[in-house]
Design a protein around this motif. Structure first.
Motif, PDB file in Angstrom:
ATOM      1  N   ARG A 154      -3.854   0.798   6.689  1.00 53.16           N
ATOM      2  CA  ARG A 154      -2.500   0.820   6.132  1.00 53.16           C
ATOM      3  C   ARG A 154      -2.329   1.974   5.137  1.00 53.16           C
ATOM      4  O   ARG A 154      -1.281   2.609   5.089  1.00 53.16           O
ATOM      5  N   GLU A 195      -8.449  -3.223   7.494  1.00 55.68           N
ATOM      6  CA  GLU A 195      -6.990  -3.377   7.522  1.00 55.68           C
ATOM      7  C   GLU A 195      -6.317  -2.592   6.395  1.00 55.68           C
ATOM      8  O   GLU A 195      -5.368  -1.844   6.615  1.00 55.68           O
ATOM      9  N   SER A 196      -6.847  -2.761   5.166  1.00 59.16           N
ATOM     10  CA  SER A 196      -6.202  -2.068   4.040  1.00 59.16           C
ATOM     11  C   SER A 196      -6.389  -0.562   4.171  1.00 59.16           C
ATOM     12  O   SER A 196      -5.490   0.215   3.847  1.00 59.16           O
ATOM     13  N   HIS A 197      -7.565  -0.134   4.664  1.00 57.14           N
ATOM     14  CA  HIS A 197      -7.800   1.300   4.875  1.00 57.14           C
ATOM     15  C   HIS A 197      -6.782   1.879   5.854  1.00 57.14           C
ATOM     16  O   HIS A 197      -6.189   2.925   5.599  1.00 57.14           O
ATOM     17  N   GLY A 214       0.816  -1.210   0.000  1.00 54.64           N
ATOM     18  CA  GLY A 214       0.000   0.000   0.000  1.00 54.64           C
ATOM     19  C   GLY A 214       0.852   1.263   0.000  1.00 54.64           C
ATOM     20  O   GLY A 214       0.544   2.233  -0.693  1.00 54.64           O
ATOM     21  N   LEU A 226      -7.780  -0.002  -2.276  1.00 57.70           N
ATOM     22  CA  LEU A 226      -7.215  -0.346  -0.964  1.00 57.70           C
ATOM     23  C   LEU A 226      -7.707   0.586   0.134  1.00 57.70           C
ATOM     24  O   LEU A 226      -7.969   0.157   1.264  1.00 57.70           O
TER      25      LEU A 226
END
Lengths: 255, 152
Positions: free
Chosen positions: A160, A156-158, A97, A150
């Motif tokens: 990061r 989780e991806s947010h 990311g 993302l």
């Protein structure tokens, strides 16, 4: 139009070429390691485009310098203090990311810059820009889509992506704060006015970040010192030890 | 006797692209000019993508093909302006791409149909593919992935 000082023109060309060289090398570090095959291929292709653009920028820089050096000499035999890339591109890859967010911030600046350079009064610069801009349109299309996927993805991806934005946003300012070289290039019609590019950048980046549910940190602090060569971050030297190792250990090696 | 420029073009049309050998470097539109400068033949070549690794091989292949036919005094010139565009692909080249299983570029930004089963039900996997000039697509009828030669 103001006359172009050759030393300043050389400085400008090294900035363009060092940005694409350092980012191209950083992105190539993902080759064989990306989370999925398609991303691995995309990253490798983008790195390749950037290295190809580097050959054109540093090739022209070497010509302007007129000391008999070529693009390879400039890429492989200069030391950290002679590099003129912005600090953003030398920052480590971090997680996927963070790499994508760095790419998106750079691509957005790069597209605006190259678009401006296609009408440069320097015909060689205009030609390199016209070639590069077509490739970079594909880069920004992908990095913007991936930032949205993302950022507006899982919790989780947010998180990061937001952490990556908090980390990298202070490196945006350096791309737009003009110094004497930028002012001279703009006055001679060689390069666009950086202040004018910022408006386009802000409009396009904020649209993508909003769609990605990401918020840039408050405040206008900007890390600086890369494009003037005043002070690179520690990371660039470590990167060069890998990138330049072969030419340093076996000078003039070819294959 | 110096071969005519038309003859040189015909010879170059036999030089295959190293990555997509069914089309020639002339079909690909990367040979931008052939001209005699005195006794030296100058061939202008433009790269497809600036970092395409095939560019060096292509110049070498062109040189070899012409030397094999007796043209010893030649110079390959790299020309980046105007930049290469997929509009320069020949009609012959486009037809050969389809036969080979690669969908040719279209202004619409995506393939018209699956090059294998001709279904119109196609979807993009990635804008980047096995070479800089291609994207990866998939047919949702025959389920096969395929290359699309992307517009630039």
């Amino acid at each position: 139009m103001a006359q172009v000082d050759q030393a300043q023109l050389l400085e400008f060309l090294c900035r363009m070429g060092d940005n694409t060289l350092v980012l191209g090398h950083r992105v190539s570090e993902w080759c064989g390691h990306a989370p999925v095959l398609e991303e691995d291929i995309a990253l490798a292709n983008i790195a390749l485009d950037l290295i190809g653009q580097t050959q054109m920028w540093l090739g022209l820089a070497a010509e302007v310098e007129g000391k008999g050096r070529n693009a390879d000499d400039l890429a492989m035999l200069r030391d950290v203090w002679d590099f003129r890339n912005v600090l953003l591109v030398e920052q480590p890859n971090g997680d996927f990311g963070q790499t994508i967010l760095r790419q998106f911030l750079f691509d957005s600046w790069h597209l605006a810059m190259l678009t401006g350079l296609t009408t440069s009064t320097n015909t060689e610069i205009a030609a390199i820009a016209a070639k590069s801009v077509k490739e970079v349109q594909y880069h920004v299309e992908r990095s913007a889509e991936t930032v949205i996927a993302l950022g507006d993805g899982t919790a989780e991806s947010h998180d990061r992506m937001q952490a990556a934005l908090d980390l990298l946003w202070p490196y945006v300012g350096e791309m737009f704060v003009p110094d004497a070289v930028d002012d001279a290039m703009a006055a001679a019609g060689v390069a666009p006015d950086l202040g004018a590019l910022r408006a386009r950048f802000d409009a396009e980046v904020s649209t993508v970040l909003r769609a990605a549910t990401l918020t840039p940190p408050e405040g206008g602090f900007a890390h600086k010192g890369g494009k003037t060569g005043f002070q690179h971050s520690e990371h660039l030297g470590h990167m060069l030890t890998q990138m330049q190792w072969l030419q340093r250990a076996y000078p003039g090696a070819e294959w | 006797m110096k071969p005519s420029e038309a003859q040189i073009w015909a010879w170059l049309d036999d030089v295959p692209d190293p990555e997509i050998p069914v089309i020639s470097v002339v079909d690909l539109g990367i040979v931008r000019g052939v001209a005699w400068e005195g006794d030296t033949l100058e061939v202008a070549v433009t790269p497809t993508y600036s970092g395409c690794p095939a560019t060096g091989v292509i110049s070498m292949d062109i040189e070899t093909a012409l030397r094999d036919r007796g043209v010893d005094d030649l110079r390959i010139k790299t020309q980046i302006s105007p930049p290469w565009t997929t509009d320069w692909l020949s009609d012959k080249g486009r037809a050969k791409l389809v036969d080979y299983g690669i969908a040719p570029p279209r202004a619409a930004g995506g393939p018209d149909s699956c090059p294998r089963c001709k279904s119109k039900a196609v979807t993009r996997i990635s804008q980047f593919g096995s070479t800089p000039c291609k994207a990866q697509w998939r047919c949702t009828d025959c389920l096969e992935p395929f290359d699309y030669f992307k517009c630039i």
